[in-house]
Scaffold this active site. Structure first.
Site, short mmCIF file in Angstrom:
data_model
loop_
_atom_site.label_atom_id
_atom_site.label_comp_id
_atom_site.label_asym_id
_atom_site.label_seq_id
_atom_site.Cartn_x
_atom_site.Cartn_y
_atom_site.Cartn_z
N ASP A 28 -7.68 -1.72 -1.43
CA ASP A 28 -8.54 -0.61 -1.86
C ASP A 28 -9.05 0.08 -0.61
O ASP A 28 -9.54 -0.56 0.33
CB ASP A 28 -9.70 -1.14 -2.73
CG ASP A 28 -10.43 -0.01 -3.44
OD1 ASP A 28 -10.94 0.91 -2.75
OD2 ASP A 28 -10.49 -0.01 -4.67
N ILE A 29 -8.95 1.39 -0.60
CA ILE A 29 -9.30 2.17 0.59
C ILE A 29 -10.82 2.18 0.84
O ILE A 29 -11.26 2.37 1.97
CB ILE A 29 -8.74 3.61 0.46
CG1 ILE A 29 -8.55 4.27 1.80
CG2 ILE A 29 -9.58 4.47 -0.46
CD1 ILE A 29 -7.32 3.84 2.52
N HIS A 92 -5.02 -0.57 -13.20
CA HIS A 92 -5.11 -1.39 -11.99
C HIS A 92 -6.16 -2.49 -12.16
O HIS A 92 -7.14 -2.32 -12.88
CB HIS A 92 -5.43 -0.55 -10.75
CG HIS A 92 -6.63 0.33 -10.89
ND1 HIS A 92 -6.61 1.54 -11.55
CD2 HIS A 92 -7.91 0.18 -10.45
CE1 HIS A 92 -7.81 2.09 -11.50
NE2 HIS A 92 -8.63 1.28 -10.85
P1 AMP Z 1 -11.58 2.77 -10.72
O1 AMP Z 1 -10.57 3.76 -11.28
O2 AMP Z 1 -12.96 3.08 -11.15
O3 AMP Z 1 -11.19 1.35 -11.01
O4 AMP Z 1 -11.57 2.94 -9.15
C1 AMP Z 1 -10.43 3.35 -8.43
C2 AMP Z 1 -10.36 2.61 -7.12
O5 AMP Z 1 -9.21 3.10 -6.42
C3 AMP Z 1 -11.56 2.79 -6.20
O6 AMP Z 1 -12.07 1.53 -5.84
C4 AMP Z 1 -10.99 3.57 -5.01
O7 AMP Z 1 -11.60 3.19 -3.79
C5 AMP Z 1 -9.52 3.19 -5.05
N1 AMP Z 1 -8.63 4.18 -4.47
C6 AMP Z 1 -8.58 5.50 -4.77
N2 AMP Z 1 -7.62 6.09 -4.04
C7 AMP Z 1 -7.05 5.13 -3.27
C8 AMP Z 1 -6.01 5.12 -2.31
N3 AMP Z 1 -5.32 6.23 -1.97
N4 AMP Z 1 -5.68 3.95 -1.72
C9 AMP Z 1 -6.35 2.81 -2.05
N5 AMP Z 1 -7.33 2.76 -2.96
C10 AMP Z 1 -7.70 3.90 -3.56
#
Ligand code: AMP
Length: 132
Positions: A28-29, A92
Site C-alpha cells: 500500500d502506497i 482488495h
Molecule cells: P480502500 O479502497 O478504502 O480500501 O483504500 C484503498 C487503498 O489503496 C488505500 O489504502 C490507498 O493507500 C491504496 N492505494 C491507492 N492507490 C495506490 C497505488 N497506486 N499503489 C498502492 N496502493 C494504493
C-alpha cells in the site's frame, strides 16, 4: 479501468510482493504500518463479495501465504486483515502486521516511507514468500 488493473498491467508502478496467475500482492502506497500489503484479484471486480465462492477461497489461500511472509519479515502478534474498498473500486484485502489494534486504525495519519525503504520491504516480503 481501475488504477489496480493498471498496476497489474504494469502501466503504473507498484512495489510487488507476490503474485500468481490470478492474484497480485503489492505494498500500500500510504501504509498504516511498515509491511502494509494489498492483495487483489487480477480480474477486475469492484466488490469483494461479488467474487465467486471458489475465487474467494483461492484468494484467501493466496492471502494466507502473503500474510505468513509478512509475519516473517515483520514479527508481530498477528497479521490483521481488512476489506473496505471505499476508495478504489477493485476488490482488495489489506494486510498489516499488528502489535496493537491502533496499528490498523485507517483514520490515523499514514506513513510516508522513502522509495528505497518501500523497495526493500517489498523485496524482503517477496523473498519470504518465495521461500515457502
Ligand atoms: P480502500 O479502497 O478504502 O480500501 O483504500 C484503498 C487503498 O489503496 C488505500 O489504502 C490507498 O493507500 C491504496 N492505494 C491507492 N492507490 C495506490 C497505488 N497506486 N499503489 C498502492 N496502493 C494504493
Amino acid at each position: 479501468m481501475t488504477i489496480f488493473s493498471k498496476i497489474v498491467r504494469g502501466e503504473i508502478p507498484s512495489y510487488r510482493c507476490a503474485e500468481n496467475e490470478e492474484f497480485y500482492a503489492f505494498l500500500d502506497i500510504n501504509p498504516v504500518t511498515r509491511g502494509h500489503v494489498l492483495v487483489i484479484p487480477k480480474r477486475e471486480v469492484d466488490y469483494f463479495f461479488d467474487l465467486s465462492d471458489e475465487e474467494l477461497g483461492r484468494m484467501m489461500s493466496f492471502t494466507k501465504r502473503v500474510a505468513a511472509a509478512i509475519k516473517q519479515v515483520f514479527p508481530c502478534k498477528k497479521v490483521g486483515v481488512a476489506v473496505m474498498g471505499l476508495d478504489v473500486n477493485h476488490a482488495h484485502v489489506h494486510l498489516a502486521p499488528l502489535q496493537s489494534e491502533m496499528d490498523m486504525d485507517f483514520g490515523k495519519k499514514k506513513l510516508q516511507l522513502p522509495a528505497e525503504e518501500m523497495q526493500q520491504i517489498a523485496a524482503d516480503i517477496a523473498s519470504a514468500f518465495g521461500r515457502q
